[in-house]
Enzyme design. Sequence first.
Site, mmCIF file in Angstrom:
data_model
loop_
_atom_site.group_PDB
_atom_site.id
_atom_site.type_symbol
_atom_site.label_atom_id
_atom_site.label_comp_id
_atom_site.label_asym_id
_atom_site.label_seq_id
_atom_site.Cartn_x
_atom_site.Cartn_y
_atom_site.Cartn_z
ATOM 1 N NE ARG A 216 -0.487 10.220 10.198
ATOM 2 C CZ ARG A 216 -0.844 9.177 9.424
ATOM 3 N NH1 ARG A 216 -2.089 8.758 9.394
ATOM 4 N NH2 ARG A 216 0.061 8.590 8.649
ATOM 5 C CE LYS B 200 -1.765 1.753 4.010
ATOM 6 N NZ LYS B 200 -1.511 3.174 4.243
ATOM 7 C CG ASN B 201 2.162 2.660 3.576
ATOM 8 O OD1 ASN B 201 1.026 3.019 3.277
ATOM 9 N ND2 ASN B 201 2.508 2.309 4.802
ATOM 10 N NE ARG C 78 0.465 11.707 7.015
ATOM 11 C CZ ARG C 78 0.640 12.896 7.590
ATOM 12 N NH1 ARG C 78 -0.389 13.687 7.817
ATOM 13 N NH2 ARG C 78 1.837 13.296 7.955
ATOM 14 C CG ASP D 244 6.860 20.067 10.327
ATOM 15 O OD1 ASP D 244 6.127 19.077 10.545
ATOM 16 O OD2 ASP D 244 8.022 20.134 10.734
ATOM 17 C CD GLN D 245 10.831 18.218 9.081
ATOM 18 O OE1 GLN D 245 11.939 18.071 8.573
ATOM 19 N NE2 GLN D 245 10.570 19.233 9.893
ATOM 20 C CG ASP E 45 2.559 1.245 9.632
ATOM 21 O OD1 ASP E 45 2.865 1.534 8.468
ATOM 22 O OD2 ASP E 45 2.266 2.112 10.483
ATOM 23 N NE ARG F 240 -7.222 4.701 4.499
ATOM 24 C CZ ARG F 240 -6.287 5.096 5.364
ATOM 25 N NH1 ARG F 240 -6.526 5.072 6.664
ATOM 26 N NH2 ARG F 240 -5.108 5.505 4.943
ATOM 27 C CB CYS G 198 -4.591 6.021 10.613
ATOM 28 S SG CYS G 198 -4.977 4.604 9.592
HETATM 29 C C1 EPZ Z 1 3.834 6.728 6.620
HETATM 30 O O1 EPZ Z 1 3.116 7.774 7.238
HETATM 31 C C2 EPZ Z 1 2.856 5.589 6.488
HETATM 32 N N1 EPZ Z 1 1.739 6.014 5.659
HETATM 33 C C3 EPZ Z 1 2.347 5.174 7.870
HETATM 34 O O2 EPZ Z 1 1.575 3.994 7.679
HETATM 35 C C4 EPZ Z 1 3.538 4.805 8.765
HETATM 36 O O3 EPZ Z 1 3.065 4.579 10.074
HETATM 37 C C5 EPZ Z 1 4.568 5.930 8.771
HETATM 38 O O4 EPZ Z 1 4.942 6.294 7.433
HETATM 39 C C6 EPZ Z 1 5.833 5.517 9.515
HETATM 40 O O5 EPZ Z 1 6.383 4.385 8.898
HETATM 41 C C7 EPZ Z 1 1.924 6.069 4.320
HETATM 42 O O6 EPZ Z 1 2.996 5.780 3.819
HETATM 43 C C8 EPZ Z 1 0.742 6.496 3.511
HETATM 44 P P1 EPZ Z 1 6.103 9.869 8.740
HETATM 45 P P2 EPZ Z 1 3.737 9.272 7.270
HETATM 46 O O7 EPZ Z 1 6.114 11.126 7.971
HETATM 47 O O8 EPZ Z 1 4.510 9.519 6.046
HETATM 48 C C9 EPZ Z 1 6.482 13.137 12.155
HETATM 49 C C10 EPZ Z 1 -0.259 2.577 7.769
HETATM 50 O O9 EPZ Z 1 -0.764 1.985 8.733
HETATM 51 N N2 EPZ Z 1 6.406 14.094 11.051
HETATM 52 O O10 EPZ Z 1 7.190 8.874 8.543
HETATM 53 O O11 EPZ Z 1 2.631 10.190 7.626
HETATM 54 C C11 EPZ Z 1 5.176 12.398 12.349
HETATM 55 O O12 EPZ Z 1 4.288 13.130 13.170
HETATM 56 C C12 EPZ Z 1 0.161 4.022 7.934
HETATM 57 O O13 EPZ Z 1 -0.026 2.067 6.641
HETATM 58 C C13 EPZ Z 1 6.581 15.452 11.324
HETATM 59 O O14 EPZ Z 1 6.800 15.860 12.468
HETATM 60 O O15 EPZ Z 1 4.717 9.128 8.510
HETATM 61 C C14 EPZ Z 1 5.627 11.104 12.995
HETATM 62 O O16 EPZ Z 1 5.811 11.301 14.373
HETATM 63 C C15 EPZ Z 1 -0.189 4.583 9.295
HETATM 64 N N3 EPZ Z 1 6.508 16.339 10.292
HETATM 65 C C16 EPZ Z 1 6.992 10.845 12.355
HETATM 66 O O17 EPZ Z 1 7.422 12.106 11.823
HETATM 67 C C17 EPZ Z 1 6.278 15.928 9.000
HETATM 68 O O18 EPZ Z 1 6.241 16.791 8.103
HETATM 69 C C18 EPZ Z 1 6.973 9.841 11.213
HETATM 70 O O19 EPZ Z 1 5.984 10.237 10.307
HETATM 71 C C19 EPZ Z 1 6.116 14.554 8.747
HETATM 72 C C20 EPZ Z 1 6.182 13.652 9.785
#
Ligand code: EPZ
Length: 457
Positions: free
Chosen positions: A142, A40-41, A113, A145-146, A341, A433, A137
Amino acid sequence: MSAIKTESLIIRGENNVEMQKFVINGGNPLKGDIWVSGAKNSAVAILPAVLLLDVPCIIENVPDISDVKICLKILKGLGADVRPIGDKGDTYWISCKKVSDYYVPYEEAKKMRASYYFLGALLGRCGNAWAAMPGGCPLGARPIDQHLKAFEILGAKQIISDKASDIVELHAEQLQGDVISMDVVSVGATMNAILAAVKAKGTTIIENAAKEPHIVDLANFLNYMGARIKGAGTDTIKIKGVDKLAGNAGEGSAVDYRYPVVPDQIEAGTFMIAAAVTRGDVFIKGVIPKHLEAITAKLRDAGVNVEELEDEDTVHVFVKENVLFQPVNIKTEPYPGFPTDMQPQMAVLLTLADGQSTITENVWEDRFRYVKELAKMSAKIDITQNGALVHGSANLQGADVEACDLRAGAAMIIAGLAANGQTSITDIRHIERGYADIAGKLRGIGADIAKISPEKD
Ligand code: EPZ
């Protein structure tokens, strides 16, 4: 609750998705072969990436899940030509030649997302992008900013319209490569930076990059189409901008670009734990065992047997007679650490262990909503300062529970398979999903599970 056999339940059409639920009669040891779909991701990033191409391409091994359906609907909404190939629902021919729009349909963007990947892809395609803040989710704040930091470093300007605060509008005269040093390890921001940088002028370096298999998959797809990305899968990714992707081949070229999405490591891990908690004997096929190493290690620590059959793209999961599951401490980390996950699913196994386990959730601040649902099934889990304390030796009982989010829903299915009696799970749209035909796949290895749409009255 009477434990009626699930095959006697009525399976209706898709008309009342909100009302649909899974009903499981627990206790069957799962046995046999189960196939994993595409990730999926990965798919939700590769499909938007097609907007960067100057030629059509065919994406294979696409999981038949609702997040993918939304991606395809957005692509069509932007003007892309999307045609399914074959009858398995896992292959699509896509041409973005006629795409002239950069407004992502609002309602669709809010449904998941991954709609944020259209920001990076559209910026990379035409220097403009307009999309609602993403849904997905409920795991905490979430923020993105990055992502916005990466786009700004590459030269994009964000138009802040106070009228609609949940809209992201970006414009860039010319994207210019630069160094992007991420403040946090972010899968989404790393992928979006790649999408925006592949056709930027000059070279981009992404530091503190995420290393998940789906990031490598996106880079492999883009490189196959002519991009110049090095270091995906490490914490430093170098991208040399190119003018065109596969454009040299020309529209009328005989080249038939076909790319298969990588297997889903989280779906595979979910099936591994389902096999373990039912004390079954299951061959999980179509996987890349290396992607599962952190999950395999923790399952082995818990007393589960996992054989990696590399040359058959298979992991074999079974539990020896009279073996008690052992307590294990879990800390979720970015890849290659234990995946967040997989945290809810692993918690179910730990409720059955002979002793106490701890879970430290280092990625999401709100990923324990499933605990109250498991408590309805007689599991004992205490929420602690930075995670959870799982009391083992539970005798899980079937109950009426809900899927609070995608992976919490998967955990409910696993608990239902292990429990005595019947479990019904509502809000299964969360589960669908990210898992293609999970009930059908599990029935194929002996699970007593059915999807039903209760009569309106
Ligand atoms: C991806 O989410 C996945 N979703 C999530 O899977 C997964 O849990 C996550 O990566 C971590 O592996 C998709 O790929 C669609 P992150 P993402 O940016 O990209 C913080 C599932 O069940 N952060 O790696 O949203 C954030 O708050 C889903 O398949 C910032 O602070 O995750 C978190 O604490 C759920 N600023 C950490 O980084 C930002 O701009 C990691 O988030 C972005 C993220």
